[in-house]
Design an enzyme around this catalytic site. Sequence first.
Site, short mmCIF file in Angstrom:
data_model
loop_
_atom_site.label_atom_id
_atom_site.label_comp_id
_atom_site.label_asym_id
_atom_site.label_seq_id
_atom_site.Cartn_x
_atom_site.Cartn_y
_atom_site.Cartn_z
N ASP A 42 0.84 -1.18 0.00
CA ASP A 42 0.00 0.00 0.00
C ASP A 42 0.88 1.24 0.00
OD1 ASP A 42 -2.28 1.47 0.16
OD2 ASP A 42 -2.44 1.35 2.34
N HIS A 65 5.58 21.09 3.51
CA HIS A 65 4.33 21.24 2.76
C HIS A 65 3.56 19.93 2.76
CE1 HIS A 65 7.12 19.70 -0.28
NE2 HIS A 65 6.09 19.35 -1.05
N HIS A 70 6.03 14.08 1.81
CA HIS A 70 6.52 14.87 2.94
C HIS A 70 5.70 14.65 4.22
CE1 HIS A 70 9.34 17.21 0.41
NE2 HIS A 70 8.51 16.76 -0.51
N ASP A 156 10.48 21.62 -1.30
CA ASP A 156 10.25 21.59 -2.75
C ASP A 156 9.91 23.01 -3.17
OD1 ASP A 156 10.56 18.87 -2.62
OD2 ASP A 156 8.45 18.38 -2.96
N ASP A 188 16.44 20.75 -3.08
CA ASP A 188 15.73 19.72 -3.84
C ASP A 188 16.39 19.43 -5.19
OD1 ASP A 188 13.69 18.06 -4.91
OD2 ASP A 188 12.65 19.80 -5.74
N HIS A 362 8.58 21.39 -9.37
CA HIS A 362 9.96 21.39 -8.88
C HIS A 362 10.86 22.30 -9.72
CE1 HIS A 362 9.54 18.00 -6.06
NE2 HIS A 362 8.62 17.57 -6.92
ZN LIG Z 1 8.53 16.32 -2.64
ZN LIG Z 2 6.15 18.66 -3.10
#
Ligand SMILES: [Zn+2]
Ligand SMILES: [Zn+2]
Length: 542
Positions: A42, A65, A70, A156, A188, A362
Amino acid sequence: MRLIPLGGLGEIGMNCLVVEDHGRLMIVDCGAAFPEDDLGVDVIHPDFDYVIRNRDRLDGVFLTHGHEDHIGALPYLLSELETPVWGPPHALGMARKRLLEHGFGPNELDFRTATPGNRYAVGPFEVEPVRVAHSIVEASALAIRTSAGIVFHSGDFNFDPDPPDGEPTDEARIRELGDEGIGILLSDSTNIDVPERAGSERSVGSVLERLIEAAPARVVVALFASNIQRLMLLGEIARRTGRKLCLLGRSLDAQSTIAREIGRLSWLSDLLVSADELREMDRKRVLILAGGTQAERLSAMRRLADGVHPLLELVPGDTVILSSRVIPGNDRPVIAMMNALYRRGLTVHTRINEPGVHTSGHAGRSEQRRMLELTRPRCFMPVHGTLHHLLRHAELARSVGVKETIVVENGAAVGFDGERAVQVDAVRSGRVAVAIGGEVLSQENLHRRQELGRMGIVTVALALDGRKLLGPPVVATRGIPNVDGEEPAQRSLALEAARAVEQFREGRGLELPEHVRRTVRRKVEDLSGTRPVVEVSVVRAD
Ligand SMILES: [Zn+2]
Ligand SMILES: [Zn+2]
């Protein structure tokens, strides 16, 4: 001061980083990952062994975020220990929903809203969120003050100058922090291979509006539900093109509800219609938003493509726009879904024929460079990416004059003294696979599932009294060519098993079940050309 990545370094997804100072710990993000192969997994979360063993020293989790990579592992961490969680209202709203689904009580959660411009004391750490633009509202970078100076974690981000929520990356504040002096930047790396991002979020809005405007009948837009900015744009487009919005899919319902609760989405109630009302409506007056961009099996988009959605059937003349990208690993199901849409006679727009229908949240390479130039860190440690992404990002940092860079993967403990970063230790880390149903799958469980999927299985049941069979062996097979459902083949396997029992002689270093197993397996190979898993069970009457 030490930085210990538990997830997201050496892989994409499952972001989780421990910051350690004065003997205390805080965690930045607590993300999940999703499996690429279909073994009934899962969700995948980081191995939290290190924080669980040091739970007495943990002061909290800080979320950048609300994306799954995350926040998605919070239920698994918080079921092992209690700790406060700071984050933007949207991320906390998503996390709360997820935790309640996992059976947490509303009063068990110690959630603390964090907003840019303020500083929060997390044990000895002072944490300041800084607004960054991203494909979700309320994304933030974190400036963490430690004994080794400022640790700046980009989260991000991108540098979209005019995002639909009106909150671009706060370049002025990042530059100020750079002036003050940033010890180490963690940034990132996801899109290090993309020179420039395809376009702004608003440019996606213009492309969608053009396609929706030109569509002669119903339009379905499939998108990532967490992209609230795109939901805002689609609300405006619906109003301008004289269409009503209809949401199909649980994640869209959840996201739009939370976004409205925190005041991030101001759709008027008469803009929305329910799926039941669609049938009665003029097809040119509806704009349907659907979840399921990755062709997930139970998603609205997949059901529409397969013609099995209970509330809506798309017909020739209708238009479908996949306003998304294909997450690596999902190419095959997504292409299959597109083909199913074509077969229904629909007009289909995807990033392949209309590159402008989606843009990444991104930073591309040029924006990653901009982050390095604004922060001017003494040291750089790339995060969020496979080793390839991390190495290339470190190279980019050196090319803009950052002298100290360090590339590590999950489990490394990196010491930072304000000038240089070096790996000083290693801790246990890894990927924990949680099965549909909630239990953890061991590596051995997964290996067996893989084996069964690849080879199929034969079971042989023997009823024995001493060495004598009480009846013919019972054989069952699953997934074996020429044998499944074939009476004669099944009979010959049962005969072979019976013969193996009769001919068995003790004292050759082999037990009877193993002897039968090998014999049957040879026979199956003759019949089917495959070498499946063979299980022999014995019931004894004596
Ligand atoms: Zn991310
Ligand atoms: Zn993100």
